[in-house]
Design a protein around this motif. Structure first.
Motif, PDB file in Angstrom:
ATOM      1  N   ALA A  40       0.866  -1.178  -0.031  1.00 21.06           N
ATOM      2  CA  ALA A  40       0.171  -0.108   0.038  1.00 21.06           C
ATOM      3  C   ALA A  40       0.752   1.301  -0.070  1.00 21.06           C
ATOM      4  CB  ALA A  40      -1.055  -0.044   1.310  1.00 21.06           C
ATOM      5  N   VAL A  41       1.934   1.279   1.023  1.00 22.99           N
ATOM      6  CA  VAL A  41       2.881   2.511   0.994  1.00 22.99           C
ATOM      7  C   VAL A  41       3.399   2.610  -0.461  1.00 22.99           C
ATOM      8  CG1 VAL A  41       4.774   3.611   1.988  1.00 22.99           C
ATOM      9  CG2 VAL A  41       2.814   2.494   3.386  1.00 22.99           C
ATOM     10  N   GLY A 106       1.557   6.029 -17.674  1.00 22.60           N
ATOM     11  CA  GLY A 106       1.614   4.630 -17.911  1.00 22.60           C
ATOM     12  C   GLY A 106       1.030   3.701 -16.968  1.00 22.60           C
ATOM     13  N   ASP A 107       1.436   2.634 -16.775  1.00 23.21           N
ATOM     14  CA  ASP A 107       1.032   1.561 -15.918  1.00 23.21           C
ATOM     15  C   ASP A 107       1.226   2.038 -14.430  1.00 23.21           C
ATOM     16  OD1 ASP A 107       0.391  -0.004 -18.269  1.00 23.21           O
ATOM     17  OD2 ASP A 107       2.155  -1.155 -18.161  1.00 23.21           O
ATOM     18  N   LEU A 108       0.244   1.406 -13.711  1.00 18.91           N
ATOM     19  CA  LEU A 108       0.485   1.563 -12.302  1.00 18.91           C
ATOM     20  C   LEU A 108       1.904   0.897 -11.601  1.00 18.91           C
ATOM     21  CD1 LEU A 108      -2.890   0.522 -10.707  1.00 18.91           C
ATOM     22  CD2 LEU A 108      -2.074   2.737 -10.834  1.00 18.91           C
ATOM     23  N   LYS A 113       2.548  -8.509  -7.313  1.00 17.02           N
ATOM     24  CA  LYS A 113       1.435  -8.717  -8.437  1.00 17.02           C
ATOM     25  C   LYS A 113      -0.114  -8.567  -7.677  1.00 17.02           C
ATOM     26  CE  LYS A 113       4.237 -12.004 -11.078  1.00 17.02           C
ATOM     27  NZ  LYS A 113       4.417 -12.421 -12.309  1.00 17.02           N
ATOM     28  N   LYS A 114       0.026  -8.186  -6.707  1.00 18.19           N
ATOM     29  CA  LYS A 114      -1.231  -7.784  -5.835  1.00 18.19           C
ATOM     30  C   LYS A 114      -1.905  -6.624  -6.506  1.00 18.19           C
ATOM     31  CE  LYS A 114      -0.460  -9.213  -1.197  1.00 18.19           C
ATOM     32  NZ  LYS A 114      -0.207  -9.006   0.085  1.00 18.19           N
ATOM     33  N   PHE A 119      -5.322  -4.866  -1.414  1.00 17.17           N
ATOM     34  CA  PHE A 119      -4.198  -4.135  -0.441  1.00 17.17           C
ATOM     35  C   PHE A 119      -4.795  -2.850   0.202  1.00 17.17           C
ATOM     36  CE2 PHE A 119      -1.667  -3.414  -4.060  1.00 17.17           C
ATOM     37  CZ  PHE A 119      -1.960  -1.944  -3.978  1.00 17.17           C
ATOM     38  N   ARG A 120      -5.701  -2.230  -0.408  1.00 17.30           N
ATOM     39  CA  ARG A 120      -6.269  -1.050  -0.114  1.00 17.30           C
ATOM     40  C   ARG A 120      -7.608  -0.770  -0.012  1.00 17.30           C
ATOM     41  NH1 ARG A 120      -8.456   1.035  -4.326  1.00 17.30           N
ATOM     42  NH2 ARG A 120      -7.127   1.527  -6.094  1.00 17.30           N
ATOM     43  N   LYS A 121      -8.416  -0.065   0.801  1.00 17.69           N
ATOM     44  CA  LYS A 121      -9.633   0.300   0.825  1.00 17.69           C
ATOM     45  C   LYS A 121     -10.152   1.483   1.231  1.00 17.69           C
ATOM     46  CE  LYS A 121     -13.519  -0.998   3.662  1.00 17.69           C
ATOM     47  NZ  LYS A 121     -14.262  -1.846   4.509  1.00 17.69           N
ATOM     48  N   SER A 122     -10.664   2.472   0.379  1.00 18.99           N
ATOM     49  CA  SER A 122     -11.461   3.729   0.850  1.00 18.99           C
ATOM     50  C   SER A 122     -12.282   3.534   1.866  1.00 18.99           C
ATOM     51  CB  SER A 122     -11.837   4.416  -0.314  1.00 18.99           C
ATOM     52  OG  SER A 122     -12.139   5.530  -0.246  1.00 18.99           O
TER      53      SER A 122
END
Length: 133
Positions: A40-41, A106-108, A113-114, A119-122
């Motif tokens: 996440a970080v 471009g890409d994230l 590979k997650k 790994f994150r939720k608003s």
């Protein structure tokens, strides 16, 4: 006398104008899922933050902050994302500006590979908070 009066009026207009704060801020809180702090970080530092660095440089936003906090019952989130716009015009163009920056970036950038949804939720967002002075 008229010149002094005019100078005084202009001074009051300047003081009144300089104390007007037109900034608008958005705030998002994020919960880190599945003990995936590193992912996440990394994600927010290499995607969210980098977009805001570019946005500041292009004059699309005033500033940003990426904050880490302690998760507990009162604050059920780990990160706070803050983006501040100088004025309503910047705020209203935010989606177009960020779309432009996202397309150019471009890409994230991911640590593993997650997918981000793993790994994150608003938790909650505040859109368009106006600054008080």
């Amino acid at each position: 006398m008229k010149l002094k009066l005019l100078s005084l009026v202009l001074l009051f207009c300047y003081i009144g104008y300089s104390q007007t704060n037109e900034k608008i801020t958005t705030i998002e809180t994020v919960e880190i899922l599945n003990n995936s702090t590193d992912e996440a970080v990394y994600y927010f530092q290499n995607n969210w933050k980098q977009l805001r660095v570019k946005a500041v440089n292009k004059g699309y936003i005033h500033s940003y902050q990426l904050l880490k906090t302690s998760y507990n019952e009162e604050t059920p989130f780990h990160l706070i994302l803050i983006t501040t716009y100088s004025n309503k015009k910047q705020f209203e163009k935010r989606e177009a500006h960020f779309r432009e920056l996202i397309e150019a970036s471009g890409d994230l950038k991911l640590l593993s590979k997650k997918e981000p949804s793993e790994f994150r939720k608003s938790v909650f967002s505040v859109e368009g908070a106006k600054h008080l002075e």
